[in-house]
Design a protein around this motif. Structure first.
Motif, mmCIF file in Angstrom:
data_model
loop_
_atom_site.group_PDB
_atom_site.id
_atom_site.type_symbol
_atom_site.label_atom_id
_atom_site.label_comp_id
_atom_site.label_asym_id
_atom_site.label_seq_id
_atom_site.Cartn_x
_atom_site.Cartn_y
_atom_site.Cartn_z
ATOM 1 N N ILE A 85 0.938 -1.255 0.369
ATOM 2 C CA ILE A 85 -0.126 -0.117 -0.266
ATOM 3 C C ILE A 85 1.135 1.609 -0.101
ATOM 4 N N ILE A 86 2.054 1.273 1.246
ATOM 5 C CA ILE A 86 2.860 2.244 1.181
ATOM 6 C C ILE A 86 3.124 2.804 -0.149
ATOM 7 N N SER A 87 4.096 1.858 -0.665
ATOM 8 C CA SER A 87 4.719 2.140 -2.018
ATOM 9 C C SER A 87 4.156 2.476 -2.900
ATOM 10 N N ALA A 88 2.881 1.722 -3.377
ATOM 11 C CA ALA A 88 1.973 2.011 -4.870
ATOM 12 C C ALA A 88 1.198 3.334 -3.909
ATOM 13 N N VAL A 89 0.877 4.261 -3.549
ATOM 14 C CA VAL A 89 0.213 5.283 -3.220
ATOM 15 C C VAL A 89 1.169 6.318 -2.901
ATOM 16 N N GLY A 90 2.564 5.611 -3.027
ATOM 17 C CA GLY A 90 3.736 7.306 -3.056
ATOM 18 C C GLY A 90 3.826 7.322 -3.723
ATOM 19 N N VAL A 91 4.106 6.738 -5.312
ATOM 20 C CA VAL A 91 4.264 6.228 -6.421
ATOM 21 C C VAL A 91 2.895 7.297 -6.837
ATOM 22 N N ALA A 92 1.830 7.163 -6.569
ATOM 23 C CA ALA A 92 0.518 7.754 -7.313
ATOM 24 C C ALA A 92 0.652 8.944 -6.602
ATOM 25 N N LYS A 93 0.906 9.740 -5.337
ATOM 26 C CA LYS A 93 1.342 10.359 -5.092
ATOM 27 C C LYS A 93 2.128 11.542 -5.423
ATOM 28 N N SER A 94 3.888 11.313 -5.863
ATOM 29 C CA SER A 94 3.982 11.681 -6.640
ATOM 30 C C SER A 94 3.647 12.364 -7.882
ATOM 31 N N SER A 95 3.097 11.627 -9.055
ATOM 32 C CA SER A 95 2.627 11.257 -9.765
ATOM 33 C C SER A 95 1.537 12.898 -9.832
ATOM 34 N N TYR A 96 0.646 12.772 -8.795
ATOM 35 C CA TYR A 96 -0.609 13.313 -8.261
ATOM 36 C C TYR A 96 1.071 15.292 -7.960
ATOM 37 N N ILE A 97 1.548 14.910 -7.654
ATOM 38 C CA ILE A 97 2.055 16.427 -7.609
ATOM 39 C C ILE A 97 3.160 16.925 -9.023
ATOM 40 N N GLU A 98 3.381 15.619 -9.580
ATOM 41 C CA GLU A 98 4.155 16.257 -10.593
ATOM 42 C C GLU A 98 3.500 17.202 -11.705
ATOM 43 N N ALA A 99 1.691 15.575 -11.692
ATOM 44 C CA ALA A 99 0.769 16.950 -12.420
ATOM 45 C C ALA A 99 0.647 18.091 -11.748
ATOM 46 N N MET A 100 0.833 18.436 -10.975
ATOM 47 C CA MET A 100 -0.129 20.160 -10.492
ATOM 48 C C MET A 100 1.787 20.335 -11.235
ATOM 49 N N LYS A 101 2.863 20.618 -11.199
ATOM 50 C CA LYS A 101 3.947 21.024 -11.444
ATOM 51 C C LYS A 101 3.471 21.313 -13.207
ATOM 52 N N ILE A 102 3.115 20.113 -13.108
ATOM 53 C CA ILE A 102 3.427 20.347 -15.255
ATOM 54 C C ILE A 102 1.932 21.451 -15.645
ATOM 55 N N LYS A 153 -4.543 14.146 -5.121
ATOM 56 C CA LYS A 153 -5.333 13.654 -6.086
ATOM 57 C C LYS A 153 -6.930 15.369 -6.293
ATOM 58 N N MET A 154 -7.463 15.011 -5.744
ATOM 59 C CA MET A 154 -8.427 16.155 -5.600
ATOM 60 C C MET A 154 -7.686 17.371 -5.480
ATOM 61 N N MET A 155 -7.241 17.601 -4.940
ATOM 62 C CA MET A 155 -5.911 18.998 -4.811
ATOM 63 C C MET A 155 -5.992 19.296 -6.335
ATOM 64 N N ALA A 156 -5.088 17.802 -6.894
ATOM 65 C CA ALA A 156 -4.270 18.072 -8.415
ATOM 66 C C ALA A 156 -5.249 18.398 -9.413
ATOM 67 N N LEU A 157 -6.570 18.305 -8.979
ATOM 68 C CA LEU A 157 -7.134 17.974 -10.055
ATOM 69 C C LEU A 157 -7.806 19.304 -10.221
ATOM 70 N N GLU A 158 -8.236 20.318 -8.712
ATOM 71 C CA GLU A 158 -8.936 21.691 -8.957
ATOM 72 C C GLU A 158 -7.114 22.736 -9.220
ATOM 73 N N ILE A 159 -6.288 22.125 -9.245
ATOM 74 C CA ILE A 159 -4.964 22.770 -9.376
ATOM 75 C C ILE A 159 -5.068 22.874 -10.849
ATOM 76 N N ILE A 160 -5.065 21.648 -11.899
ATOM 77 C CA ILE A 160 -4.727 21.329 -12.479
ATOM 78 C C ILE A 160 -6.214 21.950 -13.334
ATOM 79 N N LYS A 161 -7.322 22.670 -13.137
ATOM 80 C CA LYS A 161 -8.111 23.261 -13.712
ATOM 81 C C LYS A 161 -8.168 24.862 -13.149
ATOM 82 N N LEU A 162 -7.421 24.994 -12.216
ATOM 83 C CA LEU A 162 -7.430 26.862 -11.598
ATOM 84 C C LEU A 162 -6.276 26.946 -13.385
ATOM 85 N N ASN A 163 -5.582 26.432 -13.340
ATOM 86 C CA ASN A 163 -3.963 26.384 -14.380
ATOM 87 C C ASN A 163 -4.578 26.598 -15.794
ATOM 88 N N GLN A 164 -5.280 26.083 -16.378
ATOM 89 C CA GLN A 164 -6.907 26.278 -17.478
ATOM 90 C C GLN A 164 -7.197 27.517 -17.310
#
Length: 106
Positions: free
Chosen positions: A11-28, A88-99
């Motif tokens: 669980i820790i490993s999988a969701v750690g990778v997921a969190k990194s992807s979500y954070i990367e999405a915000m930066k992108i 993830k929820m925050m990343a989706l909102e940040i992506i929307k706001l940046n758009q």
């Protein structure tokens, strides 16, 4: 290592990778590449599902009458699972706001 420890680490490993992807999405998204940002969200979702499925397996065990005795490692894994979902929820909102910002700047 017992089964509960193994599942907790899965669980820790999988969701750690997921969190990194979500954070990367915000930066992108901040740089304006919204297609890549959405792709990173999807990548994160694929990893999140792995962690969620591992956790669901523990719930299924408990539902079948097999006692799952929680420990600090499992609590940490569950905390990471929940924080990944929040990020993830925050990343989706940040992506929307940046758009919106990028469309206003044009």
């Amino acid at each position: 290592m017992d089964n509960l420890e193994l599942v907790s680490f899965q669980i820790i490993s999988a969701v750690g990778v997921a969190k990194s992807s979500y954070i990367e999405a915000m930066k992108i998204a901040e740089k304006g590449d919204f297609d890549l940002a959405k792709a990173k969200i999807k990548e994160g979702d694929q990893e999140f599902v792995k962690g969620h499925e591992a956790h669901a397996g523990l719930i299924q065990k408990e539902a079948n009458g097999e006692k799952v005795v929680p420990n600090i490692l499992l609590m940490h894994a569950e905390d990471q699972l929940m924080s990944a979902e929040t990020i993830k929820m925050m990343a989706l909102e940040i992506i929307k706001l940046n758009q919106r910002l990028y469309s206003l700047e044009k």
